[in-house]
Each structure stands twice: as C-alpha cells, then as structure tokens.
Design a protein around this motif. Structure first.
Motif, PDB file in Angstrom:
ATOM      1  N   GLN A 145       0.667  -1.139   0.056  1.00  0.00           N
ATOM      2  CA  GLN A 145       0.176   0.141   0.254  1.00  0.00           C
ATOM      3  C   GLN A 145       1.185   1.423  -0.040  1.00  0.00           C
ATOM      4  N   ARG A 146       0.312   2.188  -1.088  1.00  0.00           N
ATOM      5  CA  ARG A 146       1.821   3.496  -1.461  1.00  0.00           C
ATOM      6  C   ARG A 146       0.719   4.558  -0.983  1.00  0.00           C
ATOM      7  N   TRP A 147       0.728   4.518  -0.024  1.00  0.00           N
ATOM      8  CA  TRP A 147       0.334   6.706  -0.203  1.00  0.00           C
ATOM      9  C   TRP A 147       0.960   7.425  -0.390  1.00  0.00           C
ATOM     10  N   LEU A 148       0.731   7.903  -1.514  1.00  0.00           N
ATOM     11  CA  LEU A 148       0.693   9.220  -2.614  1.00  0.00           C
ATOM     12  C   LEU A 148       0.081  10.847  -1.686  1.00  0.00           C
ATOM     13  N   ARG A 149       0.643  11.514  -1.431  1.00  0.00           N
ATOM     14  CA  ARG A 149      -0.429  13.063  -1.079  1.00  0.00           C
ATOM     15  C   ARG A 149       0.771  14.056  -2.401  1.00  0.00           C
ATOM     16  N   GLY A 150       0.030  14.647  -2.969  1.00  0.00           N
ATOM     17  CA  GLY A 150       0.604  15.759  -3.765  1.00  0.00           C
ATOM     18  C   GLY A 150       0.044  16.023  -4.562  1.00  0.00           C
ATOM     19  N   GLN A 151       0.313  16.942  -6.159  1.00  0.00           N
ATOM     20  CA  GLN A 151       0.049  17.697  -6.962  1.00  0.00           C
ATOM     21  C   GLN A 151      -0.380  16.747  -8.375  1.00  0.00           C
ATOM     22  N   ALA A 152       0.570  15.282  -8.155  1.00  0.00           N
ATOM     23  CA  ALA A 152       0.335  14.033  -9.517  1.00  0.00           C
ATOM     24  C   ALA A 152      -1.234  14.342 -10.176  1.00  0.00           C
ATOM     25  N   THR A 153      -1.257  14.091 -11.233  1.00  0.00           N
ATOM     26  CA  THR A 153      -2.575  13.716 -11.992  1.00  0.00           C
ATOM     27  C   THR A 153      -3.295  12.612 -11.873  1.00  0.00           C
ATOM     28  N   VAL A 154      -4.571  12.668 -12.204  1.00  0.00           N
ATOM     29  CA  VAL A 154      -5.294  11.153 -12.029  1.00  0.00           C
ATOM     30  C   VAL A 154      -4.655  10.613 -13.696  1.00  0.00           C
ATOM     31  N   LYS A 155      -4.412  10.963 -14.644  1.00  0.00           N
ATOM     32  CA  LYS A 155      -2.966  10.123 -15.266  1.00  0.00           C
ATOM     33  C   LYS A 155      -1.912   9.530 -15.429  1.00  0.00           C
TER      34      LYS A 155
END
Length: 361
Positions: free
Chosen positions: A292-302
């Motif tokens: 399980q990798r949680w990612l917080r930031g401005q990465a786009t859906v794509k």
C-alpha cells in the motif's frame, strides 16, 4: 440475527416510501470517501446494540449503528479485538460504516482485511425486505458469499442492519522498532523479512524512517527484536504512533485548505509488495510491507493511474478537493456488467447511494 423492532420498522418504511435517492449515514466519519453522496439521509445511528457476544467462540453480532469505539471497548474487556484495525476517523464511526467502507489499518497485510472477518449480515434491500446471509460460524458459505460482498460496497447494494464478526485475542506481546533507511532500502528490506519466520504485524515507511511492529508470543517477539535490532520505541509512544497512522491523524495525511488550494490530493495505491519506488511527484507513506503506497501531492489522475497500471495495481483518490470525480479505478466492461447486475438484484429502484462508487451505479 436481528429481529424487527420499531427502529428497524422506521427504516423499512422510509425505504419503501422513498421516491428519491437515499444517502445511508452512520457517524458520517467517511463522508469524504468515494464520490460525493447525495439524497435524503437514511440515519442508521438509532439502530444500536451488541446483539450477542460469545468470547469463547470469538464471535460478536452487532447492529450497524453501534459506535465502533463501543464495540472495541467491549471486546477489550475480554482481551479481544478487531485484528484488522479498521480506521476510525473520529469517535462517531459506526460498525455499519466500517463494513461498508471496507477499510483496514496497519495490520492488514499480516491478519487480513475486513471482508475476511465478516461471518454474516442482515441487509435491507431496495424493496424494503430484510434479508439475512451467512451466520455466526466460519464454514457457513453455500453458493454466493453475499455477506462479504457487502464489505466495501459503500451502501450501493443495500443497508447493512446487523453484522456478525470474527474477533481474535489481543497479542500477548508487541514491540516497535525504527530503522533509518531510504525508500528503496526499506522496500528491499521488507521483502527480505517477508520471507523469514518473523512475527511482523505492521510496517510503515515515511520520510526516511521505517517503523516495524512485531506481535505475538513473548518468546517470538523477544527473539525477533534481538535479531532485527533497530531503535526501541517505548510502548506508549508506539501505540500512539500506530494509532495516528491507523486513524490518519499523522501529519502526512493532513490535507488542509492550503493543501487543497494548491491542488494536492491523497492517493491510495494498491500494488504488488515487490514494486520498486514509484516515480511520482509528491511525498509517500508506505504500508503493508510495500503493498500500500499513499501519495500526497499534485500528481494528476493520469499520472497516478498510469503508474499503478505499470506496477500491476490500481489507485484510489482517497481525499481531494471537490468536486470529486474518478475516485475509483474505472471498471472493465465485464466487471461493469457484474456490478450492475448485483445492483439491480439488490436495489432494483436504484435508491441506495447512487453513484457513490461509480457513475451510473
């Protein structure tokens, strides 16, 4: 299972007389999860109480509106627990919401998920009929395991009124150790440990630190601590830290108005544990041995979905600015047909939490 009473009858009457969508709510602590809910509120909070509890059989049956905190306190009195550590997100979270959301905490990789502990359910369908599935024993499945289908369904199939759960004894010994290492080293080490007979109960890596929780028999935990080393974390501090990860009170998970204004989101990626570091913009927290990798930031859906697909997994938009769209990974055509078939069978009028999981469902 549950018997009809005035509280249940009011729910039945509201369902039968509904001409518009119903928004099934308990403590409303997971309002942020999934697509934006809408419709007339179907309040489950009055449907409370522990119907039966057999500590010697490791089984508890509880009504959906019962607060999760109340259930856990009752279990703790007998030295037992919900081993999958469902996130609470606040004091008002309910047992029905726990099952409907299907979310598990730090120990999920070692003990299993919510669905694995659901033995039986009583459900109110879209026609106002009370249906019971499963039972109060492990081997009770004949045909479709409907009870476990309800776990993670977000209320789109029916109203969970009561649930029977398997519980387990609290571990006799626990210990937490911290190791300083970067993401790549942490993933490599976690995968190496996974192949060894170690009582690893939970893991979490963030910002150059890998927290490892051991749980089980005292002798096994003591031997593992001696073998693994690491920095000792005092029990009270360790409990508080793991609770902060479980309930998303840790600073990593906070998305305040400033973060949202910058277009930040919190993503939950489910990938094979052996997946190397994901090349995505933002900061990460890694649980479940790397799965399980949680990612917080401005990465786009794509960007996020493409990275998840390359790794052989999927991604969920866990928290973000409204309006929320494309929360869950789109279904393939065959899976869409299966989901719609289940929805039609349980909720032919389409009144329960429409669109909460996927548009048109």
């Amino acid at each position: 299972m549950i018997t009809q009473d005035p509280v249940l009858q009011r729910l039945i009457d509201q369902v039968r007389s509904a001409h518009k969508p119903l928004d099934i709510q308990g403590g409303n602590t997971k309002h942020f999860y999934g697509e934006i809910p809408h419709g007339e509120v179907l309040d489950m909070r009055p449907l409370t109480g522990i119907s039966s509890y057999e500590p010697s059989e490791l089984v508890v049956t509880v009504r959906a509106g019962t607060r999760l905190a109340e259930l856990e306190a009752r279990l703790a009195e007998k030295g037992q627990c919900l081993p999958f550590e469902p996130p609470r997100f606040g004091p008002d979270g309910t047992v029905g919401g726990m099952v409907a959301a299907g979310l598990s905490g730090p120990s999920r990789a070692s003990v299993g998920c919510v669905r694995d502990y659901v033995l039986g359910t009583t459900v109110l369908n879209g026609q106002g009929e009370v249906l019971s599935f499963g039972g109060q024993v492990i081997k009770n499945v004949a045909g479709y395991d409907v009870s476990r289908v309800m776990a993670g369904s977000l209320g789109v199939l029916g109203v969970i009124c009561e649930v029977s759960l398997k519980v387990l004894p609290i571990a006799t010994a626990t210990a937490t150790r911290v190791f300083a290492m970067d993401e790549a080293a942490a993933l490599k080490q976690l995968n190496a440990w996974a192949g060894q007979p170690l009582p690893i109960n939970a893991s979490a890596w963030h910002h150059g630190q890998l927290h490892l929780r051991l749980a089980g028999a005292q002798a096994a935990v003591t031997a593992a601590c001696a073998k693994l080393g690491g920095t000792v974390v005092e029990p009270e501090i360790a409990t508080s830290w793991w609770d902060s990860v479980r309930d998303h009170q840790h600073a990593f998970f906070h998305l305040d108005s400033n973060h949202l204004a910058k277009g930040e989101h919190l993503w939950r990626l489910s990938v094979p544990a052996t997946t190397p570091p994901l090349d995505l913009p933002g900061v990460q927290c890694i649980e479940w041995g790397g799965a399980q990798r949680w990612l917080r930031g401005q990465a786009t859906v794509k960007q996020v979905r493409a990275a998840a697909v390359r790794a052989g997994g999927h991604a969920t938009l866990f928290r973000g600015a409204a309006p929320r769209t494309e929360v869950f990974t789109p279904l393939s055509a065959p899976l869409q047909r299966i989901h719609k078939g289940l929805k039609t069978a349980f909720d032919p009028r389409g009144i329960f939490n429409p669109g909460r999981m996927y548009p048109g469902l």
